[in-house]
Design a protein around this motif. Structure first.
Motif, PDB file in Angstrom:
ATOM      1  N   ALA A 196      15.623  41.614  72.148  1.00 38.48           N
ATOM      2  CA  ALA A 196      14.819  40.980  73.197  1.00 38.48           C
ATOM      3  C   ALA A 196      13.394  40.738  72.701  1.00 38.48           C
ATOM      4  CB  ALA A 196      14.810  41.856  74.448  1.00 38.48           C
ATOM      5  N   GLU A 197      12.867  41.687  71.914  1.00 34.93           N
ATOM      6  CA  GLU A 197      11.522  41.529  71.360  1.00 34.93           C
ATOM      7  C   GLU A 197      11.477  40.352  70.386  1.00 34.93           C
ATOM      8  OE1 GLU A 197       8.171  44.226  68.967  1.00 34.93           O
ATOM      9  OE2 GLU A 197      10.016  45.145  69.740  1.00 34.93           O
ATOM     10  N   ILE A 198      12.533  40.216  69.579  1.00 39.15           N
ATOM     11  CA  ILE A 198      12.609  39.084  68.649  1.00 39.15           C
ATOM     12  C   ILE A 198      12.667  37.769  69.417  1.00 39.15           C
ATOM     13  CG2 ILE A 198      14.098  37.949  66.945  1.00 39.15           C
ATOM     14  CD1 ILE A 198      14.847  40.731  65.916  1.00 39.15           C
ATOM     15  N   ASP A 199      13.456  37.729  70.476  1.00 43.31           N
ATOM     16  CA  ASP A 199      13.540  36.510  71.293  1.00 43.31           C
ATOM     17  C   ASP A 199      12.180  36.161  71.884  1.00 43.31           C
ATOM     18  OD1 ASP A 199      16.219  36.275  70.754  1.00 43.31           O
ATOM     19  OD2 ASP A 199      16.883  37.231  72.619  1.00 43.31           O
TER      20      ASP A 199
ATOM     21  N   LEU B 180       9.216  37.013  70.675  1.00 45.75           N
ATOM     22  CA  LEU B 180       8.354  36.553  69.584  1.00 45.75           C
ATOM     23  C   LEU B 180       8.694  35.117  69.185  1.00 45.75           C
ATOM     24  CD1 LEU B 180       8.265  39.762  67.363  1.00 45.75           C
ATOM     25  CD2 LEU B 180       6.317  38.719  68.537  1.00 45.75           C
ATOM     26  N   ASN B 181       9.976  34.802  69.128  1.00 44.09           N
ATOM     27  CA  ASN B 181      10.376  33.435  68.789  1.00 44.09           C
ATOM     28  C   ASN B 181       9.882  32.440  69.839  1.00 44.09           C
ATOM     29  OD1 ASN B 181      11.675  34.126  66.411  1.00 44.09           O
ATOM     30  ND2 ASN B 181      13.656  34.454  67.412  1.00 44.09           N
TER      31      ASN B 181
ATOM     32  N   ASP C 249      -3.781  30.924  62.836  1.00 42.02           N
ATOM     33  CA  ASP C 249      -3.833  32.339  62.453  1.00 42.02           C
ATOM     34  C   ASP C 249      -2.957  33.188  63.380  1.00 42.02           C
ATOM     35  OD1 ASP C 249      -5.567  31.618  60.463  1.00 42.02           O
ATOM     36  OD2 ASP C 249      -7.386  32.212  61.558  1.00 42.02           O
ATOM     37  N   GLN C 250      -3.025  32.895  64.691  1.00 40.07           N
ATOM     38  CA  GLN C 250      -2.176  33.619  65.642  1.00 40.07           C
ATOM     39  C   GLN C 250      -0.701  33.404  65.318  1.00 40.07           C
ATOM     40  OE1 GLN C 250      -3.288  32.265  69.533  1.00 40.07           O
ATOM     41  NE2 GLN C 250      -5.200  33.440  69.597  1.00 40.07           N
ATOM     42  N   LEU C 251      -0.380  32.161  64.984  1.00 45.30           N
ATOM     43  CA  LEU C 251       1.001  31.826  64.663  1.00 45.30           C
ATOM     44  C   LEU C 251       1.483  32.584  63.428  1.00 45.30           C
ATOM     45  CD1 LEU C 251       3.527  30.140  65.182  1.00 45.30           C
ATOM     46  CD2 LEU C 251       2.478  28.278  63.868  1.00 45.30           C
ATOM     47  N   GLN C 252       0.650  32.657  62.402  1.00 49.01           N
ATOM     48  CA  GLN C 252       1.024  33.375  61.186  1.00 49.01           C
ATOM     49  C   GLN C 252       1.203  34.867  61.461  1.00 49.01           C
ATOM     50  OE1 GLN C 252       1.848  31.902  58.255  1.00 49.01           O
ATOM     51  NE2 GLN C 252       1.625  30.048  59.506  1.00 49.01           N
ATOM     52  N   ASN C 253       0.308  35.437  62.263  1.00 49.48           N
ATOM     53  CA  ASN C 253       0.442  36.854  62.636  1.00 49.48           C
ATOM     54  C   ASN C 253       1.731  37.093  63.417  1.00 49.48           C
ATOM     55  OD1 ASN C 253      -1.983  37.559  61.415  1.00 49.48           O
ATOM     56  ND2 ASN C 253      -3.186  37.232  63.295  1.00 49.48           N
ATOM     57  N   ARG C 254       2.039  36.142  64.314  1.00 52.75           N
ATOM     58  CA  ARG C 254       3.248  36.273  65.116  1.00 52.75           C
ATOM     59  C   ARG C 254       4.488  36.188  64.223  1.00 52.75           C
ATOM     60  NH1 ARG C 254       1.857  37.751  69.957  1.00 52.75           N
ATOM     61  NH2 ARG C 254       0.646  35.860  70.339  1.00 52.75           N
ATOM     62  N   ILE C 255       4.447  35.303  63.242  1.00 53.14           N
ATOM     63  CA  ILE C 255       5.584  35.163  62.326  1.00 53.14           C
ATOM     64  C   ILE C 255       5.772  36.437  61.509  1.00 53.14           C
ATOM     65  CG2 ILE C 255       6.396  33.948  60.269  1.00 53.14           C
ATOM     66  CD1 ILE C 255       5.138  31.402  61.434  1.00 53.14           C
TER      67      ILE C 255
ATOM     68  N   GLU D 194       4.825  39.436  62.413  1.00 52.27           N
ATOM     69  CA  GLU D 194       5.312  40.457  63.341  1.00 52.27           C
ATOM     70  C   GLU D 194       6.808  40.294  63.583  1.00 52.27           C
ATOM     71  OE1 GLU D 194       4.452  42.128  67.886  1.00 52.27           O
ATOM     72  OE2 GLU D 194       3.347  40.399  67.103  1.00 52.27           O
ATOM     73  N   ALA D 195       7.245  39.050  63.736  1.00 53.78           N
ATOM     74  CA  ALA D 195       8.672  38.785  63.939  1.00 53.78           C
ATOM     75  C   ALA D 195       9.479  39.223  62.723  1.00 53.78           C
ATOM     76  CB  ALA D 195       8.896  37.306  64.222  1.00 53.78           C
TER      77      ALA D 195
END
Length: 329
Positions: free
Chosen positions: A132-135, A137-138, A189-195, A197-198
């Protein structure tokens, strides 16, 4: 000199939790039901003899359980058939041998399998949370990626609209372009951090999947071993919860030497049942065909399911027949 003959009644009950049944042949059914009469007047004394410490059962606990077992018959007969003494009458012993040792091994394996099953269930729950966390984040990555693309499109549209033939942008437009560029960089930058983290969550997910699969392999192997050993145990005619009642007789004279041996104790409830069963033999009751009777020759149970803790109607009928026979009726 005539040697005393020894009559043995070996009563085998099922191994708790593993579906193994070993028993002697069913005895003939007692006579048909007769009017209830309280005719059993003679008392049978009993005492505690030997308790193997490996059973982890105290003398007091065995006395209490034996007393509860005698009360089943006493209440049904409406008279004290059995009386506890210090050292007289039936000698009750807990004898530890390969049957209890094997049961302890099987029980330990069963507990391990049960714990593995719980661990697998917990692992599945943890994996569901990670999934669910991966979903989530995606979903955020998709949203931020769309936001970044929109900012980049706005930047390019504004720049292209105000760029002159020389490729220059008026100074009045530059602050807006810089703002869009800064916003794009922030979202990037947020997107890269999110990627990243995923990726970490996916790594945890894959690691836990491997651990969960290892637990499943251990569980399958343990259950297969448990079934194999249980089947081997079932092949032993003396496997199960056994009680042995021994009565020695001289020439037409009963020798007051009686014993109840319990070879395996799987639970307090099972101990109560086997003691009550052997007490029934002590007063002359044979095996009964009714499956819910204390005196049944085949007593099946699963873990978590209690064995008979009360006399059935068949047990009570058999008791009345014995009492009437003792009274000469």
């Amino acid at each position: 000199m005539i040697q005393a003959k020894q009559a043995r009644c070996v009563c085998a009950l099922i191994a708790i939790g593993f579906g193994l049944v070993t028993s002697t042949a069913l005895a003939s059914r007692v006579a048909q039901d007769r009017p209830a009469q309280t005719l059993c007047r003679s008392q049978v004394a009993w005492h505690i003899a030997d308790i193997d410490p490996r059973f982890n059962i105290s003398r007091k606990a065995l006395i209490d359980t034996m007393t509860a077992a005698t009360q089943l018959w006493n209440q049904a007969a409406e008279t004290p058939l059995f009386v506890h003494t210090r050292d007289q009458g039936i000698a009750v012993s807990l004898i530890f041998d390969h049957r209890q040792a094997l049961y302890d091994q099987l029980r330990e394996m069963f507990d391990q399998a049960e714990q593995l099953s719980k661990d697998i269930a917990q692992a599945d729950q943890d994996l569901a949370v990670l999934n669910a966390e991966i979903d989530e984040l995606n979903t955020r990555i998709d949203s931020e990626n769309q936001q970044l693309q929109a900012l980049q499109q706005d930047f390019e549209a504004l720049r292209d609209r105000h760029t002159n033939r020389r490729g220059q942008v008026p100074s009045s437009v530059m602050p807006k372009l810089q703002t869009l560029q800064a916003a794009s960089q922030e979202v990037h930058d947020q997107l890269q951090n999110r990627i990243r983290e995923a990726e970490r969550v996916r790594y945890r997910f894959n690691t836990q999947v491997a651990e969960r699969n290892l637990l499943a392999e251990q569980y399958t192997g343990l259950v297969n071993d448990l079934n194999r050993r249980s089947a081997a145990q079932g092949a032993d005619t003396n496997v199960g919860e056994h009680g042995i009642f021994i009565r020695q007789r001289g020439r037409n004279v009963e020798v007051a030497e009686e014993q109840i041996h319990v070879f395996r104790v799987s639970s307090q409830e099972a101990l109560l049942t086997i003691l009550a069963h052997e007490l029934g033999h002590a007063i002359g009751i044979n095996h009964l065909p009714e499956p819910d009777a204390i005196m049944t020759a085949r007593l099946e149970s699963q873990l978590g399911q209690l064995l008979p803790q009360h006399l059935s109607n068949a047990d009570r009928r058999a008791l009345r027949v014995v009492c009437q026979r003792a009274a000469g009726r």
